[in-house]
Enzyme design. Structure first.
Site, mmCIF file in Angstrom:
data_model
loop_
_atom_site.group_PDB
_atom_site.id
_atom_site.type_symbol
_atom_site.label_atom_id
_atom_site.label_comp_id
_atom_site.label_asym_id
_atom_site.label_seq_id
_atom_site.Cartn_x
_atom_site.Cartn_y
_atom_site.Cartn_z
ATOM 1 N N ARG A 150 -4.232 1.769 11.274
ATOM 2 C CA ARG A 150 -5.141 1.368 12.330
ATOM 3 C C ARG A 150 -5.136 2.480 13.364
ATOM 4 O O ARG A 150 -4.086 3.093 13.613
ATOM 5 C CB ARG A 150 -4.703 0.052 12.999
ATOM 6 C CG ARG A 150 -5.006 -1.200 12.167
ATOM 7 C CD ARG A 150 -6.496 -1.487 12.112
ATOM 8 N NE ARG A 150 -6.825 -2.666 11.332
ATOM 9 C CZ ARG A 150 -7.088 -2.660 10.031
ATOM 10 N NH1 ARG A 150 -7.005 -1.532 9.349
ATOM 11 N NH2 ARG A 150 -7.413 -3.768 9.405
ATOM 12 N N HIS B 132 -13.536 4.555 7.797
ATOM 13 C CA HIS B 132 -12.782 3.393 7.340
ATOM 14 C C HIS B 132 -13.128 3.080 5.886
ATOM 15 O O HIS B 132 -13.595 1.990 5.553
ATOM 16 C CB HIS B 132 -13.044 2.181 8.248
ATOM 17 C CG HIS B 132 -11.925 1.172 8.214
ATOM 18 N ND1 HIS B 132 -11.479 0.495 9.325
ATOM 19 C CD2 HIS B 132 -11.165 0.706 7.195
ATOM 20 C CE1 HIS B 132 -10.502 -0.338 9.004
ATOM 21 N NE2 HIS B 132 -10.294 -0.231 7.707
ATOM 22 N N GLU C 7 -13.882 2.342 16.293
ATOM 23 C CA GLU C 7 -14.625 2.820 15.133
ATOM 24 C C GLU C 7 -16.069 2.385 15.301
ATOM 25 O O GLU C 7 -16.316 1.179 15.367
ATOM 26 C CB GLU C 7 -14.062 2.206 13.842
ATOM 27 C CG GLU C 7 -12.785 2.882 13.363
ATOM 28 C CD GLU C 7 -12.077 2.101 12.262
ATOM 29 O OE1 GLU C 7 -10.848 2.248 12.160
ATOM 30 O OE2 GLU C 7 -12.739 1.344 11.517
ATOM 31 N N ILE D 247 0.841 -1.199 0.000
ATOM 32 C CA ILE D 247 0.000 0.000 0.000
ATOM 33 C C ILE D 247 0.877 1.250 0.000
ATOM 34 O O ILE D 247 0.676 2.155 -0.809
ATOM 35 C CB ILE D 247 -0.952 0.011 1.220
ATOM 36 C CG1 ILE D 247 -1.861 -1.227 1.207
ATOM 37 C CG2 ILE D 247 -1.802 1.279 1.222
ATOM 38 C CD1 ILE D 247 -2.686 -1.420 2.472
ATOM 39 N N ASP E 52 -8.659 7.938 8.484
ATOM 40 C CA ASP E 52 -9.646 6.988 7.976
ATOM 41 C C ASP E 52 -9.924 5.929 9.043
ATOM 42 O O ASP E 52 -10.899 5.188 8.960
ATOM 43 C CB ASP E 52 -9.157 6.327 6.690
ATOM 44 C CG ASP E 52 -10.252 5.536 5.983
ATOM 45 O OD1 ASP E 52 -9.982 4.424 5.517
ATOM 46 O OD2 ASP E 52 -11.399 6.045 5.928
ATOM 47 N N ILE F 29 -4.083 5.856 7.581
ATOM 48 C CA ILE F 29 -4.931 4.884 6.891
ATOM 49 C C ILE F 29 -4.575 3.476 7.340
ATOM 50 O O ILE F 29 -4.889 2.500 6.645
ATOM 51 C CB ILE F 29 -4.807 4.992 5.349
ATOM 52 C CG1 ILE F 29 -3.341 4.881 4.896
ATOM 53 C CG2 ILE F 29 -5.417 6.276 4.845
ATOM 54 C CD1 ILE F 29 -3.207 4.669 3.388
#
Lengths: 271, 282
Positions: free
Chosen positions: B198, B246, B227, B116, B222, B196
């Site tokens: 955790r 997320h 969450e 990523i 994000d 982006i």
């Protein structure tokens, strides 16, 4: 001249007998009657290239924000009513999708350079075809007919300047040629799009969504339907709105004014 | 029914895999996760029951990288703020108040240069950004050259130079609270933190303080912990924070690909074949 103010018309020009130069901020000069100004012997300048990168960046920002439902998502994330994030709440992917760029000038080309890094398939429509090396560098395919671009694109991005030829370039016909899953992104001028046709297309799901940095007028009247549609993101003409770029624009405008007053060749003169 | 279950496809961390569940499913052979993060699973516990585990690494990288870029741009250009101005009932605003920061020529520091992180570097390069990265191990020279990324062996060096800090690590005991008070204070006061990875990789309380006192300029998250955040959490009220629910892999395409990967893994496990994206307890 900042954001099209003051309005330059016959009345104003007649009242300013010693006016030598109008330095306009930004690259667009659709708000100026060049023939009229010329008839009064007044020179005109703009700030063409400095705005290109930030405007291209904004085009990308709007495409990403729209497809991934960023604003909606933000509202969900901060809303007092949110208890959980639903598992079936999804956006659409930008990577690998097809981007159709209408107007492949400096700004359009910079958008293509950025979109290529997202492995997007790039189509473009322009008055003239670009050189082969330029096309290859970004993997862009020329669509001589705008219809071909409209029918194949997942994202249609407008980066033309406003001229009599591009006025209402995107109307009912063009919107109906677009995929129902497509998004229209406008970073050019509000008048390039037939706004009433756009409202209808968005309401009837003829296209999926729109992201507009420019409208006509700016700002829109507060009761305008575009402000209420869920599938629309509007930003207040911030294409060139970064500190650094605005500073350079000011510097260029000052340079042009000084040259104009001194009777020297004017940098960024618009003829 | 419980004797028939041989595979579990874990969707957004449900069902919760604990001792009780594992004991009630004697014929369970494999747990396939939707997504790449495995921090919600007790890998050793699952392995102790002889159950194999797999994640979906390939499917997530592009859409998560896109999310990182979306947040970077949205934060830099103050997209959410100006959207509300554009649609607000009052038409008064001062242009100078809504200026954003340019991205071209700015420095992006990527913490975690896996698949990523690397895709983010590819995208950021096209935006003419200078790229620094910090990773457990250094990437190959050609990989660095392809994105013109400079390795920062010490995270401090990256934090001190970056205008945008993008956190893209997996959550492990080593990355827990990786970004805390010390790291935030090393960052430039004009810098933006984008997470982006955790929520637990960032010390959230330290982040709130840093944002309130101008230690850093802004944040775009994000992911948070938990969450969603409790509705009275200070992060929800800060003007210089964008929070998204997320979004990382929330696209139709990614969802489809994640499920395809999971099915591949499940079928391999049930047929006693090597599992393509097996995750072993380390």
């Amino acid at each position: 001249m900042w954001y099209h103010k003051p309005v330059v018309n016959k009345e104003l020009l007649q009242s300013l007998p010693n006016l030598k130069i109008v330095a306009s901020s930004g690259v667009g000069i659709d708000h100026l009657d060049l023939n009229l100004l010329s008839s009064y012997g007044v020179k005109v300048s703009n700030t063409p290239f400095v705005v290109s990168t930030d405007t291209a960046d904004l085009g990308m920002a709007l495409m990403l924000a729209s497809s991934r439902r960023l604003v909606e998502g933000y509202e969900m994330a901060v809303s007092p009513d949110t208890e959980y994030f639903p598992a079936d709440w999804l956006g659409t992917e930008v990577s690998g999708a097809t981007l159709g760029i209408v107007g492949m000038g400096t700004i359009g080309y910079k958008v293509a350079e950025r979109a290529k890094a997202f492995e997007m398939k790039i189509l473009y429509h322009n008055r003239n075809q670009r050189k082969k090396e330029e096309e290859s560098a970004v993997g862009a395919v020329y669509c001589k007919k705008i219809d071909d671009l409209l029918q194949q694109s997942d994202f249609v991005l407008l980066a033309v300047n406003l001229t009599p030829q591009t006025h209402k370039l995107i109307g009912k016909r063009e919107l109906e040629l677009m995929k129902p899953t497509a998004t229209l992104i406008n970073i050019s001028r509000g008048l390039v799009v037939d706004q009433d046709a756009l409202v209808e297309a968005l309401q009837n799901k003829t296209i999926k969504a729109a992201a507009l940095d420019v409208t006509c007028p700016e700002p829109l009247p507060r009761d305008h339907p575009l402000l209420k549609l869920k599938n629309v993101i509007i930003t207040p003409h911030i294409g060139s709105a970064t500190k650094k770029t605005r500073l350079v624009m000011m510097e260029e405008m000052s340079e042009s004014i000084q040259a104009g007053l001194a009777g020297l060749p004017v940098p960024h003169e618009v003829l | 029914l419980s004797k028939k279950v041989q595979a579990i496809y874990l969707w957004w961390h449900k069902p919760v895999i604990d001792q009780e569940l594992l004991q009630s499913l004697p014929n369970l052979k494999v747990i396939a996760n939707s997504g790449v993060g495995m921090d919600h699973l007790d890998l050793k516990l699952v392995a102790s029951f002889g159950v194999k585990m797999a994640n979906a690494p390939r499917a997530v990288s592009s859409s998560t990288a896109d999310t990182g870029m979306a947040l970077l741009l949205a934060s830099a250009r103050r997209l959410v703020e100006v959207y509300y101005i554009a649609i607000s009932s009052s038409m008064d605003f001062c242009e100078a108040d809504i200026l954003g920061v340019g991205v071209a020529g700015a420095t992006l520091g990527i913490i975690g240069m896996g698949s990523i992180g690397y895709k983010i570097a590819l995208r950021a390069k096209a935006f003419e950004m200078n790229i620094l990265y910090h990773n457990r191990t250094r990437r190959k020279e050609q990989e660095e050259k392809a994105v013109r990324a400079t390795y920062c062996k010490k995270i401090d060096s990256l934090l001190q130079q970056a205008d945008f800090v993008m956190v893209v690590v997996s959550l492990t005991p080593q990355t827990y609270n990786l970004i805390g008070k010390r790291e935030l204070e090393l960052m430039k006061p004009t810098a933006t933190l984008i997470n982006i990875s955790r929520g637990a990789v960032v010390d959230q309380e330290a982040l709130v303080t840093a944002l309130q006192t101008g230690v850093i300029r802004a944040a775009a998250l994000d992911v948070t912990y938990p969450e969603p955040l409790p509705r009275d959490h200070p992060l929800l009220k800060l003007k210089n924070v964008i929070i998204t629910p997320h979004l990382g892999t929330r696209t139709d395409k990614a969802t489809y690909m994640i499920t395809e990967e999971a099915v591949e893994n499940i079928l391999a496990a049930l047929n006693g074949l090597p599992i393509p994206s097996e995750v072993l307890p380390s």
